[in-house]
Design a protein around this motif. Structure first.
Motif, PDB file in Angstrom:
ATOM      1  N   ASP A  10      35.814  39.411  39.890  1.00 26.78           N
ATOM      2  CA  ASP A  10      34.524  39.740  39.272  1.00 26.78           C
ATOM      3  C   ASP A  10      34.653  41.004  38.433  1.00 26.78           C
ATOM      4  O   ASP A  10      34.127  41.085  37.322  1.00 26.78           O
ATOM      5  CB  ASP A  10      33.435  39.933  40.334  1.00 26.78           C
ATOM      6  N   PHE A  11      35.364  41.998  38.950  1.00 29.06           N
ATOM      7  CA  PHE A  11      35.600  43.232  38.192  1.00 29.06           C
ATOM      8  C   PHE A  11      36.384  42.923  36.917  1.00 29.06           C
ATOM      9  O   PHE A  11      36.066  43.407  35.841  1.00 29.06           O
ATOM     10  CB  PHE A  11      36.364  44.254  39.044  1.00 29.06           C
ATOM     11  N   ALA A  12      37.422  42.093  37.055  1.00 31.47           N
ATOM     12  CA  ALA A  12      38.304  41.791  35.926  1.00 31.47           C
ATOM     13  C   ALA A  12      37.600  40.976  34.845  1.00 31.47           C
ATOM     14  O   ALA A  12      37.926  41.104  33.665  1.00 31.47           O
ATOM     15  CB  ALA A  12      39.541  41.044  36.412  1.00 31.47           C
ATOM     16  N   GLY A  13      36.660  40.134  35.254  1.00 34.61           N
ATOM     17  CA  GLY A  13      36.008  39.252  34.289  1.00 34.61           C
ATOM     18  C   GLY A  13      36.788  37.982  34.046  1.00 34.61           C
ATOM     19  O   GLY A  13      36.224  36.921  33.864  1.00 34.61           O
ATOM     20  N   ASP A  14      38.092  38.072  34.058  1.00 32.30           N
ATOM     21  CA  ASP A  14      38.994  36.931  33.884  1.00 32.30           C
ATOM     22  C   ASP A  14      40.012  36.996  35.017  1.00 32.30           C
ATOM     23  O   ASP A  14      40.786  37.957  35.089  1.00 32.30           O
ATOM     24  CB  ASP A  14      39.694  37.030  32.528  1.00 32.30           C
ATOM     25  N   PRO A  15      40.039  35.998  35.905  1.00 31.56           N
ATOM     26  CA  PRO A  15      40.975  36.041  37.034  1.00 31.56           C
ATOM     27  C   PRO A  15      42.432  36.226  36.623  1.00 31.56           C
ATOM     28  O   PRO A  15      43.227  36.787  37.376  1.00 31.56           O
ATOM     29  CB  PRO A  15      40.771  34.686  37.725  1.00 31.56           C
ATOM     30  N   ALA A  16      42.801  35.807  35.427  1.00 28.06           N
ATOM     31  CA  ALA A  16      44.183  35.953  34.958  1.00 28.06           C
ATOM     32  C   ALA A  16      44.566  37.420  34.768  1.00 28.06           C
ATOM     33  O   ALA A  16      45.757  37.742  34.707  1.00 28.06           O
ATOM     34  CB  ALA A  16      44.389  35.181  33.662  1.00 28.06           C
ATOM     35  N   ARG A  17      43.586  38.312  34.690  1.00 30.02           N
ATOM     36  CA  ARG A  17      43.883  39.738  34.522  1.00 30.02           C
ATOM     37  C   ARG A  17      44.314  40.393  35.838  1.00 30.02           C
ATOM     38  O   ARG A  17      44.841  41.504  35.828  1.00 30.02           O
ATOM     39  CB  ARG A  17      42.665  40.466  33.958  1.00 30.02           C
ATOM     40  N   VAL A  18      44.095  39.722  36.968  1.00 33.06           N
ATOM     41  CA  VAL A  18      44.558  40.267  38.245  1.00 33.06           C
ATOM     42  C   VAL A  18      46.036  39.912  38.365  1.00 33.06           C
ATOM     43  O   VAL A  18      46.403  38.745  38.450  1.00 33.06           O
ATOM     44  CB  VAL A  18      43.757  39.693  39.436  1.00 33.06           C
ATOM     45  N   THR A  19      46.885  40.938  38.362  1.00 33.21           N
ATOM     46  CA  THR A  19      48.328  40.704  38.312  1.00 33.21           C
ATOM     47  C   THR A  19      49.031  40.919  39.641  1.00 33.21           C
ATOM     48  O   THR A  19      50.188  40.527  39.788  1.00 33.21           O
ATOM     49  CB  THR A  19      48.982  41.609  37.249  1.00 33.21           C
ATOM     50  N   ASP A  20      48.358  41.543  40.603  1.00 33.64           N
ATOM     51  CA  ASP A  20      48.999  41.831  41.883  1.00 33.64           C
ATOM     52  C   ASP A  20      47.924  42.121  42.916  1.00 33.64           C
ATOM     53  O   ASP A  20      46.829  42.589  42.577  1.00 33.64           O
ATOM     54  CB  ASP A  20      49.918  43.053  41.740  1.00 33.64           C
TER      55      ASP A  20
END
Length: 128
Positions: free
Chosen positions: A60-70
């Motif tokens: 939710d913070f990232a807006g796009d789940p693909a931005r979570v890298t680890d």
């Protein structure tokens, strides 16, 4: 520092559905009889379900789940789930701990409705 809060709950129905989706049919996740026979107070939520729901605060913070890298998690306590209509409330707070020029570093803390911390050392990295 920026913060994202997620509030949800776990019910027995959700645990059974997760067991079917994950293939984790350990009886401590749906049977009071089996859980108490092993010395537990009752049924417990799956750890990976808890982690997956906690990660929603990061996505939710990232807006796009693909931005979570680890991500990494340390569970403090299991999540008990009573056999009632309400289940157990879970609150996850994702707080930015490093807002420098690199990726965002988030601390993820999850508590249940009685105030106990169930994830005390969750972390996620989010690209900019």
């Amino acid at each position: 520092m920026s913060e994202q809060t997620l509030e949800t709950s776990f019910t027995r129905q959700q645990l059974v559905r997760y067991a079917g989706a994950s293939g984790d049919f350990n009886q401590i996740h749906f049977s009071d009889h089996f859980a108490t026979a092993l010395g537990l107070d009752g049924v417990l939520a799956h750890g990976m379900l808890t982690m997956g729901v906690a990660m929603r605060a990061a996505t939710d913070f990232a807006g796009d789940p693909a931005r979570v890298t680890d991500c990494s998690f340390r569970f403090s306590k299991p999540v008990p789930v009573p056999d009632d209509a309400d289940g157990t409330a879970l609150t996850v707070v994702a707080t930015v701990t490093d807002d420098g020029e690199g990726p965002y570093q988030l601390a993820l803390i999850a508590t249940i409705d009685n105030g106990e911390t169930v994830v005390g050392k969750g972390k996620a990295t989010v690209s900019r």
